[in-house]
Write a protein that holds these residues in place. Structure first.
Motif, mmCIF file in Angstrom:
data_model
loop_
_atom_site.group_PDB
_atom_site.id
_atom_site.type_symbol
_atom_site.label_atom_id
_atom_site.label_comp_id
_atom_site.label_asym_id
_atom_site.label_seq_id
_atom_site.Cartn_x
_atom_site.Cartn_y
_atom_site.Cartn_z
ATOM 1 N N LYS A 1 0.601 -1.202 -0.143
ATOM 2 C CA LYS A 1 0.350 -0.250 0.144
ATOM 3 C C LYS A 1 0.542 1.088 0.299
ATOM 4 N N ASN A 2 0.089 2.292 -0.621
ATOM 5 C CA ASN A 2 1.119 3.911 -1.113
ATOM 6 C C ASN A 2 0.213 4.226 0.468
ATOM 7 N N TYR A 3 0.425 5.066 1.463
ATOM 8 C CA TYR A 3 0.473 5.775 2.786
ATOM 9 C C TYR A 3 1.127 6.551 2.376
ATOM 10 N N LYS A 4 -0.277 7.703 2.231
ATOM 11 C CA LYS A 4 0.492 8.446 2.129
ATOM 12 C C LYS A 4 1.476 9.625 3.516
ATOM 13 N N LEU B 1 1.448 8.171 10.987
ATOM 14 C CA LEU B 1 1.886 9.482 11.804
ATOM 15 C C LEU B 1 2.031 10.469 11.356
ATOM 16 N N TYR B 2 1.646 11.289 12.361
ATOM 17 C CA TYR B 2 1.922 12.569 11.816
ATOM 18 C C TYR B 2 3.185 13.637 12.055
ATOM 19 N N PRO B 3 4.023 13.757 11.042
ATOM 20 C CA PRO B 3 5.275 14.511 11.157
ATOM 21 C C PRO B 3 5.198 16.189 11.479
ATOM 22 N N GLU B 4 4.331 16.245 10.463
ATOM 23 C CA GLU B 4 4.295 17.895 10.170
ATOM 24 C C GLU B 4 3.050 18.820 10.824
ATOM 25 N N LYS B 5 2.611 17.797 12.319
ATOM 26 C CA LYS B 5 2.357 18.154 12.995
ATOM 27 C C LYS B 5 2.790 17.665 14.389
ATOM 28 N N ALA B 6 3.790 16.541 14.672
ATOM 29 C CA ALA B 6 4.066 16.295 16.109
ATOM 30 C C ALA B 6 5.974 15.808 15.502
ATOM 31 N N PRO B 7 6.759 16.811 15.097
ATOM 32 C CA PRO B 7 8.016 16.598 14.772
ATOM 33 C C PRO B 7 8.753 15.767 14.679
ATOM 34 N N LYS B 8 9.094 16.115 16.875
ATOM 35 C CA LYS B 8 10.177 15.707 17.537
ATOM 36 C C LYS B 8 9.803 14.458 18.076
#
Length: 188
Positions: A13-16, A33-40
């Motif tokens: 699967k290609n995950y966004k 996971l949401y690196p743009e919102k919780a990068p650290k």
């Protein structure tokens, strides 16, 4: 001709978003996971995944609303990591700078994954997955006396049935008896 027609094969699967698979004997839990919102938080978690720290980890803690005192807020979650299996490694790791839900906008809704902690900035490898909406874990909530909440950084996109099956396993107060094995956590 597609060779998958004759042979059993799984399509990747290609995950966004960056996505991991938590492998257990109960089945797999797929978490985006949401690196743009919780990068650290995401960067630290993925570094631990890539380092293989979670291999042979466990889900060892459980909160079940029906087992909690009537005077406390009620919550349902499973908590895991390497505390039970690799404690000496876990306590040597530096804390992750705390990213509150007020900063990230990632609230503790059903299936959210979040970092366990004592004081802000003490989270490392230990994480939990909430079952049902759990606003007490958000910034300003009652789950921690400092009011800073916990650092949510992703959510389960497949396998909530697995999370719920694990949640139902035998426990003694807030500890699974026995702990539930995490075979590994890997990137997809």
């Amino acid at each position: 001709m597609n060779s998958c027609f004759y042979f059993s094969c799984k399509q990747k699967k290609n995950y966004k978003e960056p996505t991991v698979k938590i492998e257990t004997n109960f089945g797999d839990i797929i978490v985006e996971l949401y690196p743009e919102k919780a990068p650290k938080t995401v960067a630290a978690f993925l570094a631990y995944v890539d380092s293989g720290y979670y291999k042979d980890g466990s889900f060892y803690r459980v909160l079940k609303a029906e087992d909690q005192p009537s005077s406390s807020f009620k919550s349902d979650l499973i908590q895991g990591g390497i505390w039970e299996t690799k404690n000496k490694m876990q306590i040597k790791l530096p804390g992750i700078p705390h990213e509150t839900t007020k900063q990230t906008g990632i609230l503790h809704k059903d299936g959210t994954i979040s970092m366990a902690r004592l004081a802000p900035g003490t989270a490392s490898t230990e994480f939990f997955i909430v079952i049902g909406d759990q606003p007490a874990y958000d910034y300003g909530g009652d789950a921690n006396a400092d009011g800073q909440g916990f650092a949510a950084f992703g959510r389960v996109i497949e396998g909530m049935d697995v999370v719920k099956d694990i949640h139902k396993q035998p426990d003694n107060e807030t500890n699974f008896t026995p702990p539930i094995a995490i075979k590994n956590i890997v990137r997809l």
